[in-house]
Design an enzyme around this catalytic site. Structure first.
Site, mmCIF file in Angstrom:
data_model
loop_
_atom_site.group_PDB
_atom_site.id
_atom_site.type_symbol
_atom_site.label_atom_id
_atom_site.label_comp_id
_atom_site.label_asym_id
_atom_site.label_seq_id
_atom_site.Cartn_x
_atom_site.Cartn_y
_atom_site.Cartn_z
ATOM 1 N N THR A 1 -7.006 -22.208 32.442
ATOM 2 C CA THR A 1 -7.207 -24.225 31.917
ATOM 3 C C THR A 1 -5.612 -24.394 30.548
ATOM 4 O O THR A 1 -5.156 -24.098 30.919
ATOM 5 C CB THR A 1 -8.277 -23.654 29.635
ATOM 6 O OG1 THR A 1 -7.305 -22.471 28.468
ATOM 7 C CG2 THR A 1 -9.182 -23.240 29.772
ATOM 8 N N GLY A 2 -6.202 -26.017 31.063
ATOM 9 C CA GLY A 2 -4.897 -26.822 30.640
ATOM 10 C C GLY A 2 -3.355 -26.456 30.533
ATOM 11 O O GLY A 2 -2.743 -26.630 32.242
ATOM 12 N N ILE B 1 -12.235 -22.237 18.604
ATOM 13 C CA ILE B 1 -14.262 -22.119 18.384
ATOM 14 C C ILE B 1 -14.202 -22.046 19.413
ATOM 15 O O ILE B 1 -14.914 -20.846 20.152
ATOM 16 C CB ILE B 1 -14.058 -24.332 18.472
ATOM 17 C CG1 ILE B 1 -14.466 -24.493 16.844
ATOM 18 C CG2 ILE B 1 -16.110 -23.597 18.561
ATOM 19 C CD1 ILE B 1 -14.521 -24.084 16.053
ATOM 20 N N LYS C 1 -18.037 -7.802 23.770
ATOM 21 C CA LYS C 1 -19.373 -7.566 23.615
ATOM 22 C C LYS C 1 -19.887 -6.733 25.355
ATOM 23 O O LYS C 1 -20.790 -5.420 25.296
ATOM 24 C CB LYS C 1 -20.696 -8.479 23.549
ATOM 25 C CG LYS C 1 -21.916 -8.098 23.614
ATOM 26 C CD LYS C 1 -22.212 -9.576 23.387
ATOM 27 C CE LYS C 1 -24.673 -8.999 23.632
ATOM 28 N NZ LYS C 1 -25.518 -9.970 22.954
ATOM 29 N N TYR D 1 5.204 8.324 8.727
ATOM 30 C CA TYR D 1 4.353 8.910 7.384
ATOM 31 C C TYR D 1 4.430 8.389 5.697
ATOM 32 O O TYR D 1 5.048 7.274 5.475
ATOM 33 C CB TYR D 1 4.715 10.169 7.356
ATOM 34 C CG TYR D 1 6.118 10.592 6.509
ATOM 35 C CD1 TYR D 1 6.773 10.336 4.966
ATOM 36 C CD2 TYR D 1 7.415 11.291 7.216
ATOM 37 C CE1 TYR D 1 7.557 11.041 4.274
ATOM 38 C CE2 TYR D 1 8.778 11.530 6.654
ATOM 39 C CZ TYR D 1 8.876 10.970 5.061
ATOM 40 O OH TYR D 1 10.400 11.376 4.913
ATOM 41 N N HIS E 1 10.181 5.770 -8.270
ATOM 42 C CA HIS E 1 8.978 6.242 -8.147
ATOM 43 C C HIS E 1 7.920 5.243 -8.510
ATOM 44 O O HIS E 1 7.265 5.665 -9.729
ATOM 45 C CB HIS E 1 8.698 8.055 -9.038
ATOM 46 C CG HIS E 1 9.509 9.024 -8.248
ATOM 47 N ND1 HIS E 1 8.929 9.304 -7.295
ATOM 48 C CD2 HIS E 1 10.517 9.471 -8.336
ATOM 49 C CE1 HIS E 1 10.018 10.360 -6.368
ATOM 50 N NE2 HIS E 1 10.649 10.342 -7.736
ATOM 51 N N ASN F 1 1.980 4.975 -20.928
ATOM 52 C CA ASN F 1 2.560 4.059 -21.993
ATOM 53 C C ASN F 1 3.580 4.009 -21.881
ATOM 54 O O ASN F 1 4.336 4.828 -21.793
ATOM 55 C CB ASN F 1 1.499 4.746 -22.949
ATOM 56 C CG ASN F 1 0.145 5.147 -23.752
ATOM 57 O OD1 ASN F 1 -0.354 4.014 -23.720
ATOM 58 N ND2 ASN F 1 -0.369 6.450 -23.637
ATOM 59 N N ARG G 1 1.594 7.968 -26.745
ATOM 60 C CA ARG G 1 2.817 6.634 -27.119
ATOM 61 C C ARG G 1 4.053 7.761 -27.330
ATOM 62 O O ARG G 1 4.400 7.166 -28.003
ATOM 63 C CB ARG G 1 2.204 5.660 -27.795
ATOM 64 C CG ARG G 1 3.389 4.832 -27.779
ATOM 65 C CD ARG G 1 2.143 3.281 -27.979
ATOM 66 N NE ARG G 1 1.273 3.378 -27.146
ATOM 67 C CZ ARG G 1 1.318 2.299 -25.704
ATOM 68 N NH1 ARG G 1 2.121 1.699 -25.673
ATOM 69 N NH2 ARG G 1 0.402 2.153 -24.563
ATOM 70 N N ASP H 1 2.996 7.846 -36.323
ATOM 71 C CA ASP H 1 4.122 9.137 -35.322
ATOM 72 C C ASP H 1 4.811 8.408 -34.800
ATOM 73 O O ASP H 1 6.123 8.676 -34.584
ATOM 74 C CB ASP H 1 3.117 10.159 -35.485
ATOM 75 C CG ASP H 1 1.668 10.060 -34.345
ATOM 76 O OD1 ASP H 1 1.876 8.365 -33.396
ATOM 77 O OD2 ASP H 1 1.290 10.465 -33.897
#
Length: 550
Positions: free
Chosen positions: A49-50, A141, A152, A244, A302, A454, A474, A504
């Site tokens: 095409t084209g 499209i 398919k 990994y 981390h 926390n 906490r 506390d």
């Protein structure tokens, strides 16, 4: 509605399929010349095409224009080219069935054995900032229809959508035929390709305003009370496998989203290959550093900060100042850490970084003399963050059976706002603090949202001096923050990402000499906590909103 049911006994076995006729229609012309050379050498008839046909013809190869097959010219500015039975019957005919083969003969249609198709560059056009009308024209499209039809019918047709697979197809052409195993594998790739393509189109249309950023649309929906989109679409493509995952026995790969400007798109300038953990920590570092408008540096280990700081107001080299202060928070943990800066890395900062083993350094740019220093270090990975980086407005987390989506934590001021001012904080204990301590409280409150809950963060002079993170209570986080700060806790300020359920934890901070605290409030024991602060003569502010980060 369902497809036709065919008696399985009618199918004839077909593994090896010779290459006799190929349909080629590609936007990406990479590697096309070598593929066509191999097809022509094998005597394969080429229909195209084209611009693809023009390129093949210019190379001196015979090519049949698709219009000659359909008997209909390309029309509507190229919107209609291949949508015709002359093409699709040739792709969809299952030659394992005698009656399909007979129908092709009756219709005078020749079958295709190979379809080489890739799609209009929709994602690239969106990323370029093109207007909506231009983006819409890049919604392919005919291409997806060709790909899906061929995939398919992979029992009879080899479909290839990526130039990266051309060498395998060339080998098959030279051997005389394709195998069912190859055709099935390429069909799977083809369906993944069209699925990702359609996902990109759907995500673009899902924006609140055509052409607007989908993240911004999601933020607007959440803050106005509008419903979330009924479907969530992703358009990510495999960039490359990683050595990994979190551990050496886990497989991993990096996927990227077209048009994005995050850590996945960063350009590696130096060092060993990035690992899975490097990417996780680098993303956390950038998230923390770019949470500040001032020159800022975050050091991550981390996925948690072991130091965050902004530049001193009168620093000669602001980003070097921010790095020095961030490193001083926890020099032991900074060893082997990941660093992000929200300003270009200068020579002074590079010399500081070079003195400490560092896994990764991410920045929006590197001065030439800084690069010279850093590239002398063999193992450090240097990442250049793409222009236009900003923290995504929405955050997605996969969970088993689905996913969670939320707007990013941008809260700094009053509930329901994204204000950067602390003007609406409530003073519940002690006297109003001076401007310097207020600035430290604002810094600590913002910085603690980069710390896993926390979270307790102690700060002084625009830098963290002690961080307690990721604990199941906490009190332990308070002990960690104080232990890491040591003598620097005396006179520092503290931010807690959520309320103190008891006094506390606060008492741990007060005993260490913390002079001001900012926290959300909202505990049923707020009175007890406030009373402890009053007894110690410490200023305490309630923000009315928390900063959980799980």
């Amino acid at each position: 509605m369902s497809g036709p049911r065919i008696d399985p006994s009618l199918y004839r076995e077909r593994d090896a399929v010779p290459f006799r006729r190929a349909l080629i229609s590609v936007s990406d012309k990479t590697g096309l010349e070598e593929l066509v050379d191999a097809l022509v050498a094998a005597g394969v008839e080429i229909v195209s095409t084209g611009s693809t046909a023009a390129l093949i013809a210019s190379a001196g190869h015979p090519v049949t224009e698709v219009a000659s097959v359909t008997g209909f010219p390309e029309s509507l500015d190229g919107r209609v080219k291949t949508l015709h039975p002359g093409v699709h019957a040739g792709l969809l005919a299952d030659l394992r069935l005698e009656h399909h083969e007979q129908q092709l003969r009756d219709l005078g249609i020749a079958s295709f054995d190979l379809a080489v198709v890739n799609l209009y560059p929709f994602a690239d056009t969106v990323a370029s900032g093109a207007p909506a009308a231009e983006i819409i024209e890049q919604i392919d499209i005919g291409g997806p229809a060709l790909v899906r039809a061929s995939a398919k019918n992979h029992a009879n047709v080899t479909v290839v959508v990526s130039p990266g697979d051309y060498p395998r197809v060339i080998d098959a052409v030279r051997s005389g035929s394709s195998t069912l195993a190859l055709r099935r594998e390429l069909a799977a790739t083809a369906f993944a390709h069209t699925a990702a393509y359609d996902t990109g189109v759907a995500a673009w249309f899902a924006s609140a305003v055509v052409g607007a950023d989908a993240d911004a649309a999601a933020t607007a929906a959440s803050t106005t009370g509008d419903e979330w989109s009924p479907e969530l679409h992703f358009d990510v493509s495999l960039a490359h496998p990683l050595r990994y995952g979190e551990n050496s026995h886990q497989r991993a790969a990096l996927y990227t989203s077209a048009g994005s400007t995050g850590i996945a798109q960063a350009e590696q300038l130096h060092g060993k290959e990035m690992s899975y953990n490097n990417y996780v920590d680098a993303d956390a570092a950038v998230r923390a550093a770019y949470d500040f408008d001032s020159p800022a540096v975050a050091i991550i280990k981390h996925a948690n900060p072991c130091g965050i700081a902004i530049a001193s107001p009168k620093a000669v080299d602001p980003i070097a100042s921010a790095h020095h202060k961030a490193h001083e928070c926890d020099p032991v943990s900074a060893f082997g850490g990941v660093i992000a800066a929200n300003r270009p890395v200068t020579l002074a900062m590079a010399e500081q970084v070079a003195d400490v083993f560092t896994e990764v350094l991410v920045a929006p740019a590197f001065d030439d003399d800084a690069l010279a220093v850093l590239t002398a270090k063999k193992n450090i990975r240097l990442l250049h963050l793409p222009d236009g980086y900003s923290r995504p407005a929405t955050e997605l987390r996969p969970i088993s059976g689905g996913a969670l989506l939320q707007t990013a934590d941008r809260f700094d001021g009053t509930p329901g706002s994204a204000a950067t001012s602390s003007a609406q904080w409530s003073l519940v204990s002690g006297d109003e603090v001076d401007a310097a301590m207020r600035a430290d409280l604002e810094f600590a409150w913002r910085a603690c949202r980069a710390v896993k809950s926390n979270a307790i963060l102690l700060a002084s002079g625009g830098a963290s001096v002690g961080v307690g993170m990721g604990q199941v209570n906490r009190v332990d986080s308070c002990h960690l923050a104080v232990d890491r700060a040591g003598d620097r806790a005396a006179g520092a300020v503290a931010a807690s990402d959520a309320f103190f359920p008891f006094a506390d934890g606060l008492e741990v901070l007060l005993q260490a000499g913390v002079k001001a605290v900012v926290q959300p409030g909202g505990s049923v024991r707020d009175d007890e906590v406030v009373e402890a602060a009053k007894k110690a003569g410490v200023a305490m502010y309630f923000t009315g909103e928390r900063h959980f980060y799980h």
